[in-house]
Scaffold this motif. Structure first.
Motif, short mmCIF file in Angstrom:
data_model
loop_
_atom_site.label_atom_id
_atom_site.label_comp_id
_atom_site.label_asym_id
_atom_site.label_seq_id
_atom_site.Cartn_x
_atom_site.Cartn_y
_atom_site.Cartn_z
N ASP A 96 0.85 -1.20 0.00
CA ASP A 96 0.00 0.00 0.00
C ASP A 96 0.88 1.25 0.00
O ASP A 96 1.51 1.56 1.01
N PRO A 97 0.94 1.98 -1.12
CA PRO A 97 1.80 3.17 -1.17
C PRO A 97 1.31 4.30 -0.29
O PRO A 97 2.08 5.22 0.02
N LEU A 98 0.05 4.25 0.11
CA LEU A 98 -0.54 5.33 0.91
C LEU A 98 -0.64 4.97 2.38
O LEU A 98 -1.35 5.66 3.13
N ASP A 99 0.04 3.93 2.80
CA ASP A 99 0.10 3.60 4.22
C ASP A 99 0.53 4.86 4.98
O ASP A 99 1.61 5.40 4.73
N PRO A 100 -0.31 5.37 5.88
CA PRO A 100 -0.02 6.67 6.52
C PRO A 100 1.32 6.72 7.24
O PRO A 100 1.93 7.79 7.34
N ALA A 101 1.79 5.59 7.72
CA ALA A 101 3.05 5.59 8.46
C ALA A 101 4.22 6.03 7.60
O ALA A 101 5.21 6.56 8.12
N LEU A 144 14.02 14.30 -1.98
CA LEU A 144 12.83 13.57 -1.56
C LEU A 144 12.96 12.14 -2.09
O LEU A 144 12.97 11.91 -3.31
N GLU A 145 13.06 11.20 -1.19
CA GLU A 145 13.40 9.83 -1.54
C GLU A 145 12.17 9.02 -1.92
O GLU A 145 11.07 9.28 -1.45
N ARG A 146 12.40 8.03 -2.75
CA ARG A 146 11.34 7.12 -3.23
C ARG A 146 11.03 6.04 -2.20
O ARG A 146 11.81 5.84 -1.27
N MET A 147 9.93 5.32 -2.41
CA MET A 147 9.57 4.23 -1.51
C MET A 147 10.09 2.89 -2.01
O MET A 147 10.00 1.89 -1.30
N SER A 148 10.61 2.87 -3.25
CA SER A 148 11.07 1.60 -3.82
C SER A 148 12.05 1.90 -4.94
O SER A 148 12.25 3.06 -5.32
N SER A 177 2.74 -1.52 -15.35
CA SER A 177 1.60 -0.64 -15.06
C SER A 177 1.27 -0.64 -13.57
O SER A 177 0.93 0.41 -13.00
N LYS A 178 1.37 -1.80 -12.95
CA LYS A 178 1.07 -1.89 -11.52
C LYS A 178 2.10 -1.12 -10.70
O LYS A 178 1.76 -0.39 -9.76
N ILE A 179 3.37 -1.27 -11.06
CA ILE A 179 4.42 -0.55 -10.33
C ILE A 179 4.28 0.95 -10.55
O ILE A 179 4.45 1.75 -9.62
N LEU A 180 3.95 1.36 -11.78
CA LEU A 180 3.70 2.77 -12.06
C LEU A 180 2.56 3.31 -11.21
O LEU A 180 2.65 4.40 -10.63
N GLU A 181 1.50 2.56 -11.11
CA GLU A 181 0.34 2.96 -10.30
C GLU A 181 0.74 3.19 -8.85
O GLU A 181 0.35 4.19 -8.22
N ILE A 182 1.54 2.29 -8.29
CA ILE A 182 2.01 2.42 -6.91
C ILE A 182 2.91 3.64 -6.76
O ILE A 182 2.78 4.43 -5.81
N LYS A 183 3.82 3.81 -7.71
CA LYS A 183 4.72 4.97 -7.67
C LYS A 183 3.94 6.28 -7.71
O LYS A 183 4.23 7.21 -6.95
N MET A 184 2.98 6.37 -8.59
CA MET A 184 2.23 7.61 -8.73
C MET A 184 1.44 7.93 -7.46
O MET A 184 1.35 9.09 -7.04
N ALA A 185 0.89 6.91 -6.83
CA ALA A 185 0.15 7.14 -5.59
C ALA A 185 1.08 7.67 -4.50
O ALA A 185 0.75 8.63 -3.80
N TYR A 186 2.25 7.04 -4.38
CA TYR A 186 3.22 7.50 -3.37
C TYR A 186 3.66 8.93 -3.64
O TYR A 186 3.64 9.78 -2.74
N TRP A 187 4.08 9.21 -4.87
CA TRP A 187 4.60 10.55 -5.17
C TRP A 187 3.51 11.61 -5.06
O TRP A 187 3.77 12.74 -4.64
N LEU A 195 5.53 8.71 -15.44
CA LEU A 195 5.83 8.99 -14.04
C LEU A 195 6.42 10.38 -13.85
O LEU A 195 5.98 11.14 -12.97
N PHE A 196 7.37 10.76 -14.69
CA PHE A 196 8.02 12.05 -14.51
C PHE A 196 7.08 13.20 -14.84
O PHE A 196 7.10 14.24 -14.18
N GLU A 197 6.24 13.02 -15.84
CA GLU A 197 5.24 14.05 -16.15
C GLU A 197 4.24 14.18 -15.00
O GLU A 197 3.82 15.29 -14.65
N PHE A 198 3.87 13.05 -14.41
CA PHE A 198 2.96 13.07 -13.27
C PHE A 198 3.58 13.84 -12.10
O PHE A 198 2.93 14.69 -11.48
N VAL A 199 4.84 13.54 -11.79
CA VAL A 199 5.52 14.20 -10.68
C VAL A 199 5.54 15.71 -10.89
O VAL A 199 5.21 16.50 -9.99
N LYS A 200 5.89 16.13 -12.11
CA LYS A 200 5.98 17.58 -12.36
C LYS A 200 4.61 18.25 -12.37
O LYS A 200 4.49 19.43 -12.02
#
Length: 339
Positions: free
Chosen positions: A142-147, A169-173, A205-215, A259-264
């Motif tokens: 869960d990329p949105l785990d509040p902890a 700002l560091e990544r989660m994975s 696609s699944k890893i991208l989805e998780i990354k985008m949620a975290y970022w 991913l990079f377009e999403f971040v920006k």
């Protein structure tokens, strides 16, 4: 003009000349120092205090405050905390002749008890999946785990206002492609890229989805700070790319670009994409710039096509900042004399 560390780093990122080159040791998971090396460095320089582990798999050390001050460093790391729900993550301790652990993605890692420097992959949890449905059913983190986000903004405030330093700002994975290969197994994923591209896209696609949620959440917390966002994927070997440039463009690059377009788009202040990309990666630079990369890390002059730094400066110096490397790390640093 006297620069603060914060001013020095962002001047460099804007292709202006600060008072000196900014220095980083430990700002990211890929710009730090091994625990054994830090112990020896602290002993050599007489820096007080014990060295501690920051990341167990890579054996990355914590750049402690005493080392940070002694080396006059400019960059801190602001990153996520461990999740409240770690899923399958478990430290198995010593198993036969290896220290073993499982991470929150279900990947198994091991390090030789005798002389090991870091953990290697030994178990890929998606090795036996056959369908897109299998990928969807996998228990993803869960990329949105509040902890993960506890104290993140406070840490950034302390770095910027309390210390006048810059932060990454560091990544989660790890990077999306390398992560997909680890979860599937290197050999099988390379085969998939030729024979089963549907599965490749499902995993990516699944890893991208998780990354985008975290970022998305991390950038919301950062507010209007200018942020240096840490991402990665090793595209090169010693002499060439790991796959053809065309295969990279067709199968992997679209995920980097999204991913990079999403971040920006989500950053309220300016976002600089820091991209760790080992090896002989010169041919990828135009695509990375198009995708939104601002910072390339490292620059391995020993790799094929990477030795002419003047050429790089002429062709891409307006677009990219080099963060780390640009010196001979394979011959001169380990085997050369001080002279």
């Amino acid at each position: 003009m006297a620069y603060t560390s914060h001013q020095r780093v962002f001047a460099a990122l804007e292709h202006k000349e600060p008072d000196r080159v900014p220095i980083d040791l430990g700002g990211t998971a890929v710009t730090g120092i091994n625990i054994r090396a830090l112990r020896r460095l602290k002993k050599h320089l007489g820096i007080p205090g014990a060295a501690g582990i920051k990341e167990k798999i890579t054996q990355l050390a914590v750049t402690d405050d005493a080392t940070f001050a002694r080396l006059d460093l400019d960059v801190r790391c602001v990153g996520p905390q461990p999740p409240a729900n770690p899923g399958p993550a478990k430290d198995h301790g010593l198993v036969d002749t290896y220290y073993r652990l499982t991470d929150e993605w279900g990947m198994g890692w091991q390090m030789p008890a005798d002389g090991g420097h870091y953990y290697d992959l030994y178990h890929s949890p998606l090795a036996r999946v056959e369908t897109v449905q299998d990928v969807e059913r996998f228990p993803w983190p869960d990329p949105l785990d509040p902890a993960r986000f506890v104290g993140m903004r406070e840490a950034a405030d302390q770095v910027v206002y309390g210390e006048e330093k810059a932060f990454i700002l560091e990544r989660m994975s790890s990077g999306m492609w390398e992560h997909a290969m680890w979860m599937r197994g290197y050999e099988q994923f390379f085969v998939d890229m030729v024979t089963n591209q549907t599965l490749v896209h499902a995993i990516m696609s699944k890893i991208l989805e998780i990354k985008m949620a975290y970022w998305g959440k991390a950038l919301e917390i950062m507010g209007d700070y200018p942020v240096i966002v840490s991402e990665a994927d090793d595209l090169g070997g010693q002499k060439r790319l790991l796959i053809s440039l065309q295969m990279y463009k067709n199968l992997i690059w679209p995920y980097h670009k999204k991913l990079f377009e999403f971040v920006k788009s989500k950053a309220k202040g300016k976002a600089y994409i820091f991209f760790h990309n080992d090896g002989a990666i010169y041919p990828t630079l135009p695509l990375l710039i198009e995708a939104g990369v601002d910072i390339i890390n490292p620059w391995q002059v020993n790799c094929t096509g990477m030795d002419d730094t003047a050429q790089f400066k002429r062709e891409y110096g307006r677009d990219l900042t080099v963060w780390g490397g640009s010196c001979d790390t394979q011959r001169v640093l380990p085997f050369g004399t001080p002279d």
